[in-house]
Design a protein around this motif. Structure first.
Motif, mmCIF file in Angstrom:
data_model
loop_
_atom_site.group_PDB
_atom_site.id
_atom_site.type_symbol
_atom_site.label_atom_id
_atom_site.label_comp_id
_atom_site.label_asym_id
_atom_site.label_seq_id
_atom_site.Cartn_x
_atom_site.Cartn_y
_atom_site.Cartn_z
ATOM 1 N N ASP A 86 -7.383 -0.162 7.738
ATOM 2 C CA ASP A 86 -8.772 -0.257 7.300
ATOM 3 C C ASP A 86 -8.934 -0.956 5.956
ATOM 4 N N GLN A 87 -8.164 -0.575 4.961
ATOM 5 C CA GLN A 87 -8.402 -1.083 3.607
ATOM 6 C C GLN A 87 -7.086 -1.522 2.974
ATOM 7 N N LYS A 88 -6.783 -2.804 3.149
ATOM 8 C CA LYS A 88 -5.507 -3.336 2.685
ATOM 9 C C LYS A 88 -5.403 -3.375 1.153
ATOM 10 N N LEU A 89 -6.488 -3.621 0.461
ATOM 11 C CA LEU A 89 -6.451 -3.685 -0.995
ATOM 12 C C LEU A 89 -6.109 -2.307 -1.578
ATOM 13 N N TYR A 90 -6.748 -1.282 -1.064
ATOM 14 C CA TYR A 90 -6.450 0.075 -1.536
ATOM 15 C C TYR A 90 -5.001 0.468 -1.210
ATOM 16 N N PHE A 91 -4.551 0.026 -0.056
ATOM 17 C CA PHE A 91 -3.181 0.299 0.343
ATOM 18 C C PHE A 91 -2.203 -0.316 -0.652
ATOM 19 N N LEU A 92 -2.407 -1.578 -1.019
ATOM 20 C CA LEU A 92 -1.519 -2.258 -1.965
ATOM 21 C C LEU A 92 -1.574 -1.594 -3.346
ATOM 22 N N LEU A 93 -2.762 -1.220 -3.787
ATOM 23 C CA LEU A 93 -2.891 -0.540 -5.081
ATOM 24 C C LEU A 93 -2.182 0.821 -5.047
ATOM 25 N N ALA A 94 -2.311 1.505 -3.937
ATOM 26 C CA ALA A 94 -1.658 2.811 -3.803
ATOM 27 C C ALA A 94 -0.133 2.659 -3.783
ATOM 28 N N GLU A 95 0.365 1.603 -3.154
ATOM 29 C CA GLU A 95 1.808 1.346 -3.132
ATOM 30 C C GLU A 95 2.329 1.080 -4.545
ATOM 31 N N VAL A 96 1.565 0.350 -5.331
ATOM 32 C CA VAL A 96 1.939 0.138 -6.733
ATOM 33 C C VAL A 96 1.939 1.484 -7.467
ATOM 34 N N GLY A 97 0.972 2.317 -7.167
ATOM 35 C CA GLY A 97 0.922 3.662 -7.748
ATOM 36 C C GLY A 97 2.142 4.491 -7.377
ATOM 37 N N ILE A 98 2.585 4.363 -6.129
ATOM 38 C CA ILE A 98 3.783 5.094 -5.691
ATOM 39 C C ILE A 98 5.012 4.599 -6.451
#
Length: 157
Positions: free
Chosen positions: A28-40
Motif C-alpha cells: 500500500d505505502q512504499k514510502l512509509y515502508f522505506l522510512l520504517a526500514e531506515v528506522g529499523i
C-alpha cells in the motif's frame, strides 16, 4: 542461556516482527515502508550500542572475578569515560589495592616473626592444627637433637 544470547534473541525477534508487519505495508505505502526500514536499521544500531553498554560491565566483572579467584591482585582496570563503569572500576581498583596491601603486610609480618623465632635464644617448636611440627627454631633443634626428617610427623602418637 547467557544474558548475551537472551538479549540478542529478544532484539532479533522484536525487529523480525516489526519487519514482517512493515512488509505487510509494502503493497500500500512504499514510502512509509522505506522510512520504517531506515528506522529499523537505526533501531538495530541503537540496540547494538545498548548491548555493548550492558555487556561491558558484565565482562569487566567476570574478568575481575577470575583474577580474584586466581589470587592475582595485580589486575587493575583503566577508566572508560562512562560514569557507571568508572565508578565500578574505581571500587574494584581500590579493593584490589587494599587486598594487595593487606597481603603484603601479612607476608612482612610472617617474615619478621620467622626471623624473630630463628634468632630467639629460647627453643621454640611450632605445631599446626593437626599436632604436627610445622617449624623448629635453631635453638630447639640443638636442644632436642632434632632431625629435619621429623618435620610434619604427628607427635600425638
Amino acid at each position: 542461556m547467557s544474558l548475551k544470547v537472551k538479549y540478542a534473541v529478544f532484539i532479533f525477534v522484536i525487529h523480525a516482527l516489526i519487519g514482517y508487519l512493515l512488509y505487510l505495508l509494502l503493497e500500500d505505502q512504499k514510502l512509509y515502508f522505506l522510512l520504517a526500514e531506515v528506522g529499523i536499521l537505526i533501531s538495530l544500531f541503537l540496540s547494538y550500542l545498548l548491548y555493548r553498554s550492558f555487556i561491558k560491565p558484565l565482562d569487566f566483572i567476570a574478568t575481575g572475578t577470575d583474577a580474584i579467584k586466581d589470587k592475582d591482585f595485580n589486575v587493575k582496570f583503566l577508566k572508560t569515560g562512562s560514569t557507571e563503569m568508572d565508578k565500578l572500576i574505581g571500587v574494584y581498583n581500590e579493593m584490589i589495592d587494599s587486598i594487595r596491601k593487606e597481603r603484603t603486610q601479612a607476608e612482612e609480618q610472617h617474615f619478621f616473626l620467622q626471623k624473630l623465632i630463628s634468632a630467639s635464644p629460647a627453643g621454640i617448636v611450632l605445631l599446626d592444627y593437626d599436632d604436627r611440627i610445622s617449624s623448629v627454631n635453631p635453638k630447639a633443634a640443638e636442644l632436642l637433637n632434632w632431625n629435619p626428617e621429623w618435620l610434619n610427623e604427628d607427635i600425638s602418637k
